[in-house]
Scaffold this motif. Sequence first.
Motif, short mmCIF file in Angstrom:
data_model
loop_
_atom_site.label_atom_id
_atom_site.label_comp_id
_atom_site.label_asym_id
_atom_site.label_seq_id
_atom_site.Cartn_x
_atom_site.Cartn_y
_atom_site.Cartn_z
N SER A 69 0.83 -1.21 0.00
CA SER A 69 0.00 0.00 0.00
C SER A 69 0.86 1.26 0.00
CB SER A 69 -0.92 0.01 1.22
OG SER A 69 -1.76 -1.11 1.21
N LEU A 70 1.93 1.24 0.77
CA LEU A 70 2.84 2.39 0.81
C LEU A 70 3.47 2.64 -0.57
CD1 LEU A 70 4.25 4.53 2.59
CD2 LEU A 70 6.07 2.86 2.91
N ALA A 71 3.88 1.58 -1.23
CA ALA A 71 4.47 1.73 -2.57
C ALA A 71 3.45 2.28 -3.56
CB ALA A 71 5.00 0.39 -3.06
N GLU A 72 2.21 1.84 -3.47
CA GLU A 72 1.16 2.34 -4.35
C GLU A 72 0.89 3.82 -4.09
OE1 GLU A 72 -0.61 1.03 -6.93
OE2 GLU A 72 0.74 -0.68 -6.83
N VAL A 73 0.82 4.20 -2.85
CA VAL A 73 0.54 5.60 -2.50
C VAL A 73 1.68 6.50 -2.97
CG1 VAL A 73 0.31 7.19 -0.54
CG2 VAL A 73 -1.02 5.10 -0.61
N MET A 74 2.91 6.02 -2.85
CA MET A 74 4.06 6.83 -3.24
C MET A 74 4.11 7.06 -4.75
SD MET A 74 6.96 5.39 -0.66
CE MET A 74 8.28 6.26 -1.44
N THR A 75 3.58 6.15 -5.55
CA THR A 75 3.60 6.31 -7.01
C THR A 75 2.34 6.96 -7.55
OG1 THR A 75 2.73 4.08 -7.37
CG2 THR A 75 5.12 4.32 -7.31
N LEU A 76 1.36 7.20 -6.70
CA LEU A 76 0.09 7.76 -7.17
C LEU A 76 0.26 9.14 -7.79
CD1 LEU A 76 -2.87 7.07 -7.34
CD2 LEU A 76 -3.21 8.17 -5.15
N ALA A 77 1.03 10.00 -7.17
CA ALA A 77 1.23 11.35 -7.71
C ALA A 77 1.94 11.30 -9.06
CB ALA A 77 2.03 12.19 -6.73
N ALA A 78 2.91 10.43 -9.19
CA ALA A 78 3.63 10.31 -10.47
C ALA A 78 2.71 9.78 -11.55
CB ALA A 78 4.84 9.41 -10.31
N LEU A 79 1.82 8.89 -11.22
CA LEU A 79 0.90 8.34 -12.21
C LEU A 79 -0.17 9.34 -12.63
CD1 LEU A 79 0.35 4.71 -10.91
CD2 LEU A 79 1.47 5.40 -13.00
N SER A 80 -0.68 10.08 -11.67
CA SER A 80 -1.77 10.99 -12.00
C SER A 80 -1.30 12.19 -12.83
CB SER A 80 -2.48 11.47 -10.73
OG SER A 80 -1.56 12.17 -9.92
N ASN A 81 -0.04 12.54 -12.75
CA ASN A 81 0.49 13.69 -13.49
C ASN A 81 1.49 13.28 -14.56
OD1 ASN A 81 -0.93 15.54 -11.92
ND2 ASN A 81 0.65 15.47 -10.33
N MET A 82 1.38 12.07 -15.06
CA MET A 82 2.41 11.56 -15.97
C MET A 82 2.51 12.37 -17.26
SD MET A 82 3.04 7.84 -17.51
CE MET A 82 3.06 7.21 -15.89
N ASN A 83 1.41 12.78 -17.83
CA ASN A 83 1.46 13.50 -19.11
C ASN A 83 1.92 14.94 -18.95
OD1 ASN A 83 0.64 11.28 -20.58
ND2 ASN A 83 -1.52 11.73 -20.30
N GLU A 84 1.98 15.46 -17.74
CA GLU A 84 2.39 16.84 -17.52
C GLU A 84 3.86 16.97 -17.14
OE1 GLU A 84 -0.51 17.91 -14.66
OE2 GLU A 84 -2.10 17.35 -16.04
N PHE A 85 4.55 15.85 -16.97
CA PHE A 85 5.97 15.88 -16.60
C PHE A 85 6.79 15.24 -17.71
CE2 PHE A 85 4.04 15.70 -12.26
CZ PHE A 85 4.44 16.96 -11.87
N ASP A 86 8.08 15.55 -17.69
CA ASP A 86 9.00 14.97 -18.67
C ASP A 86 9.60 13.70 -18.07
OD1 ASP A 86 10.46 14.68 -20.94
OD2 ASP A 86 12.07 16.00 -20.29
N ARG A 87 8.76 12.68 -17.95
CA ARG A 87 9.19 11.41 -17.36
C ARG A 87 8.64 10.28 -18.21
NH1 ARG A 87 7.36 7.34 -13.92
NH2 ARG A 87 5.30 8.23 -13.71
N ALA A 88 9.49 9.34 -18.57
CA ALA A 88 9.05 8.18 -19.35
C ALA A 88 8.34 7.21 -18.41
CB ALA A 88 10.25 7.51 -20.00
N PRO A 89 7.37 6.45 -18.92
CA PRO A 89 6.69 5.46 -18.08
C PRO A 89 7.69 4.49 -17.47
CG PRO A 89 5.53 5.71 -20.14
CD PRO A 89 6.80 6.50 -20.26
N GLY A 90 7.58 4.28 -16.17
CA GLY A 90 8.43 3.34 -15.46
C GLY A 90 9.76 3.91 -15.02
N ASP A 91 10.06 5.14 -15.40
CA ASP A 91 11.34 5.75 -15.05
C ASP A 91 11.18 6.61 -13.81
OD1 ASP A 91 13.89 6.74 -14.98
OD2 ASP A 91 13.59 8.15 -16.63
#
Length: 142
Positions: A69-91
């Motif tokens: 659950s902690l790992a999921e919560v920590m990646t939630l912000a990165a997933l929800s804003n993925m198209n607005e940042f310069d980050r490749a999926p999984g990176d």
Amino acid sequence: ERSPEWLNWFREAELKHGRQAMLATVGLVVPEFVRIPGAQFSFEAVPNVLDAHDALLDTSMKQILLWVSLAEVMTLAALSNMNEFDRAPGDFSFDPMGLYPTDPAKQEEMKLKELKNGRLAMVAIGGMIHGAIVSGHGFPYL
């Protein structure tokens, strides 16, 4: 094709599940040979790896659920804003051992290897679990 804005999210999900499946395949085989210290984890207390879920439901499973659950919560912000940042999926720019190559061609090759191995592991873990259930034996599930 119908919703290209979701493509990065789907690729991120595929990579995350592939990474989890690769860890799960190792985690299903290794306890057949090596156990951590403690009477509740011994081969006598839990003879089959699949029985560990029910045997350790009140102890270790709660801790596993907490960490997942902690790992999921920590990646939630990165997933929800993925198209607005310069980050490749999984990176997540996490490479403490320096295994990720610096050459762009080698990077693409490494990404493809991870994707293919993750897909294979997703199919493999399903087969391994069902093989263990059907046979009632541990690894190699014969």
